[in-house]
Design a protein around this motif. Structure first.
Motif, PDB file in Angstrom:
ATOM      1  N   ALA A 177       0.835  -1.207   0.000  1.00 47.63           N
ATOM      2  CA  ALA A 177       0.000   0.000   0.000  1.00 47.63           C
ATOM      3  C   ALA A 177       0.868   1.254   0.000  1.00 47.63           C
ATOM      4  O   ALA A 177       0.580   2.230  -0.716  1.00 47.63           O
ATOM      5  CB  ALA A 177      -0.936  -0.008   1.211  1.00 47.63           C
ATOM      6  N   PHE A 178       1.927   1.232   0.792  1.00 53.65           N
ATOM      7  CA  PHE A 178       2.868   2.360   0.791  1.00 53.65           C
ATOM      8  C   PHE A 178       3.498   2.526  -0.585  1.00 53.65           C
ATOM      9  O   PHE A 178       3.544   3.638  -1.145  1.00 53.65           O
ATOM     10  CB  PHE A 178       3.961   2.130   1.845  1.00 53.65           C
ATOM     11  N   ASP A 179       3.994   1.436  -1.137  1.00 54.42           N
ATOM     12  CA  ASP A 179       4.696   1.473  -2.418  1.00 54.42           C
ATOM     13  C   ASP A 179       3.788   1.963  -3.548  1.00 54.42           C
ATOM     14  O   ASP A 179       4.159   2.818  -4.355  1.00 54.42           O
ATOM     15  CB  ASP A 179       5.225   0.070  -2.718  1.00 54.42           C
ATOM     16  N   LEU A 180       2.566   1.432  -3.591  1.00 48.93           N
ATOM     17  CA  LEU A 180       1.665   1.705  -4.711  1.00 48.93           C
ATOM     18  C   LEU A 180       0.936   3.041  -4.604  1.00 48.93           C
ATOM     19  O   LEU A 180       0.738   3.726  -5.618  1.00 48.93           O
ATOM     20  CB  LEU A 180       0.624   0.579  -4.807  1.00 48.93           C
TER      21      LEU A 180
ATOM     22  N   ALA B 132       5.634  -0.104 -10.049  1.00 52.19           N
ATOM     23  CA  ALA B 132       5.495  -0.926  -8.843  1.00 52.19           C
ATOM     24  C   ALA B 132       4.497  -2.062  -9.045  1.00 52.19           C
ATOM     25  O   ALA B 132       4.627  -3.134  -8.441  1.00 52.19           O
ATOM     26  CB  ALA B 132       5.076  -0.056  -7.662  1.00 52.19           C
ATOM     27  N   GLU B 133       3.489  -1.832  -9.874  1.00 48.79           N
ATOM     28  CA  GLU B 133       2.450  -2.847 -10.073  1.00 48.79           C
ATOM     29  C   GLU B 133       3.033  -4.192 -10.508  1.00 48.79           C
ATOM     30  O   GLU B 133       2.494  -5.250 -10.161  1.00 48.79           O
ATOM     31  CB  GLU B 133       1.434  -2.372 -11.125  1.00 48.79           C
TER      32      GLU B 133
ATOM     33  N   THR C 229      -3.962 -10.001  -6.667  1.00 45.78           N
ATOM     34  CA  THR C 229      -4.598 -10.150  -5.355  1.00 45.78           C
ATOM     35  C   THR C 229      -3.993  -9.198  -4.336  1.00 45.78           C
ATOM     36  O   THR C 229      -4.703  -8.537  -3.571  1.00 45.78           O
ATOM     37  CB  THR C 229      -4.474 -11.601  -4.859  1.00 45.78           C
ATOM     38  N   VAL C 230      -2.643  -9.114  -4.305  1.00 44.28           N
ATOM     39  CA  VAL C 230      -1.974  -8.215  -3.364  1.00 44.28           C
ATOM     40  C   VAL C 230      -2.319  -6.770  -3.678  1.00 44.28           C
ATOM     41  O   VAL C 230      -2.561  -5.957  -2.769  1.00 44.28           O
ATOM     42  CB  VAL C 230      -0.449  -8.444  -3.390  1.00 44.28           C
TER      43      VAL C 230
ATOM     44  N   GLY D 212      11.126  -3.057  -5.401  1.00 40.99           N
ATOM     45  CA  GLY D 212      11.927  -3.170  -6.603  1.00 40.99           C
ATOM     46  C   GLY D 212      13.405  -3.398  -6.361  1.00 40.99           C
ATOM     47  O   GLY D 212      14.190  -3.478  -7.315  1.00 40.99           O
ATOM     48  N   LEU D 213      13.800  -3.526  -5.098  1.00 42.51           N
ATOM     49  CA  LEU D 213      15.204  -3.725  -4.761  1.00 42.51           C
ATOM     50  C   LEU D 213      15.478  -5.200  -4.494  1.00 42.51           C
ATOM     51  O   LEU D 213      14.736  -5.840  -3.740  1.00 42.51           O
ATOM     52  CB  LEU D 213      15.582  -2.919  -3.517  1.00 42.51           C
TER      53      LEU D 213
END
Length: 398
Positions: free
Chosen positions: A140-143, A151-152, A158-159, A248-249
């Motif tokens: 949720a933070f990332d997106l 990021a998707e 589902t996530v 992404g890391l």
């Protein structure tokens, strides 16, 4: 084991006397005031030693046993040409530490972030607070807060759907708390990352995947390993926390296979491991006692803590030391057998420095300044439990 406790220096709300009275004889610390990549001078190192040993003539002596951490500059992790300057500085810092008698050096190779959690005050049944990680919250933070480009592709449908629902259900205050928890600065720093600065740091890793990060780690250890060997320094890398890719890391020290590859990259005891039962124990596929048995002579430092894996994938919290997923009986038995082997072989260092890690925040710690996970009473409780188990198992092995 040699009992130690992490100390963040003179600004730490936990004092050296607190550490001494916990029953520790060793201190784990670092020169957090020196910018990452700069040389640690002999003068700065000796100044810290003098502070630690100031009351040694009056009370139980304390010694600086482990550096945690001597940070690896991002240029080294990214493998860009500037890394050569920072590797040279790293070698010089190792030489200066060795000249002052400090010869166990912990480091990590996690890009941008150190350990990551999504909640710093997860409420436990006894009223204490623990650190917690919820993968959907991280997504949720990332997106939806960071809004990282692409990021998707890192999350299943589902996530993504769960993360969107979670974000929409959060209040503005909850969103800020999530951001603050994730963007904690480096250990020992009071500064959290700014969102824009953080995105910029991530952009610099856009073309660095798992293969490239591994190659950069192995290049680093092949450069500094021989210097450490010559100096008698024991390098010990800390595993990834949590042990999986994030934002992404890539993460390249999360499993037994990862450990094996790194140990082979420079096959010498100078290239060692910080055995963190919490980081490695998050993954059910990591057999902790077997790792001790296989790499015992390469384990130079111990972080003893446990997490409890919850019902969903990649949801865990820091559990009481005796009530998590780590079977400390088997782990401590394996450690004591390794120490026995060292003693019988006449090795220089037989007692491995150990520190209790990531204690809970108890009410008695309220109002005191400390870094998340490093309150005094929580770690003191963990140390007492681990020490009791160590003594009991040790008696059985005699």
């Amino acid at each position: 084991m040699k009992h130690t406790m992490r100390w963040y220096g003179p600004k730490d709300g936990v004092s050296l006397m607190d550490i001494r009275q916990a029953g520790c004889t060793g201190v784990v610390t670092a020169l957090h005031q020196i910018p990452v990549g700069e040389v640690w001078s002999q003068e700065a190192i000796q100044e810290r030693i003098d502070i630690i040993q100031e009351d040694n003539e009056k009370y139980t002596p304390l010694t600086w046993d482990v550096v945690e951490s001597l940070p690896v500059h991002e240029s080294i992790k990214k493998g860009i040409p500037e890394r050569e300057e920072f590797i040279a500085n790293y070698k010089q810092s190792l030489a200066n530490l060795a000249s002052c008698g400090v010869k166990t050096v912990c480091y990590n190779f996690m890009p941008v972030l150190d350990w990551s959690r999504t909640q710093l005050d997860y409420s436990m049944e006894d009223g204490s607070y623990a650190l917690r990680f919820v993968y959907v919250d991280f997504a949720a933070f990332d997106l939806f807060i960071l809004k990282r480009a692409g990021a998707e592709s890192d999350y299943t449908q589902t996530v993504q759907e769960k993360a969107k629902a979670r974000f929409e259900a959060m209040s503005e205050e909850e969103r800020k708390e999530l951001q603050t928890a994730i963007l904690q600065g480096l250990p020992g720093s009071d500064d959290a990352f700014e969102l824009g600065t953080f995105q910029g740091l991530l952009d610099e890793y856009r073309h660095i995947g798992d293969k490239e990060l591994r190659e950069n780690l192995y290049y680093f250890i092949k450069q500094v390993g021989p210097v450490a060997k010559e100096l008698g320094v024991r390098l010990c890398i800390h595993p990834d926390d949590p042990p999986r890719p994030l934002i992404g890391l890539p993460r390249v020290l999360s499993t037994g296979k990862d450990i094996a590859q790194l140990m082979e990259a420079y096959d010498d005891p100078a290239n060692g491991l910080t055995f963190c039962t919490g980081s490695l124990g998050v993954r059910a596929d990591n057999d902790l006692p077997s790792i001790v048995k296989q790499y015992g002579n390469r384990i130079h430092f111990l972080h003893l803590r446990t997490t409890l894996r919850e019902t969903e994938d990649w949801v865990f919290h820091e559990a009481p030391h005796m009530a998590g997923d780590v079977d400390f009986y088997d782990v401590i038995e394996a450690i004591l057998l390794e120490e026995k082997r060292r003693t019988e072989a006449g090795e220089e260092v037989c007692a491995i420095p150990m520190r209790p890690d990531h204690g809970h925040h108890f009410w008695s710690d309220s109002g005191k300044k400390y870094y998340p996970g490093y309150s005094y009473m929580g770690r003191l409780k963990g140390l007492a439990e681990l020490r009791g188990m160590e003594i009991a198992i040790g008696r059985q092995l005699k």
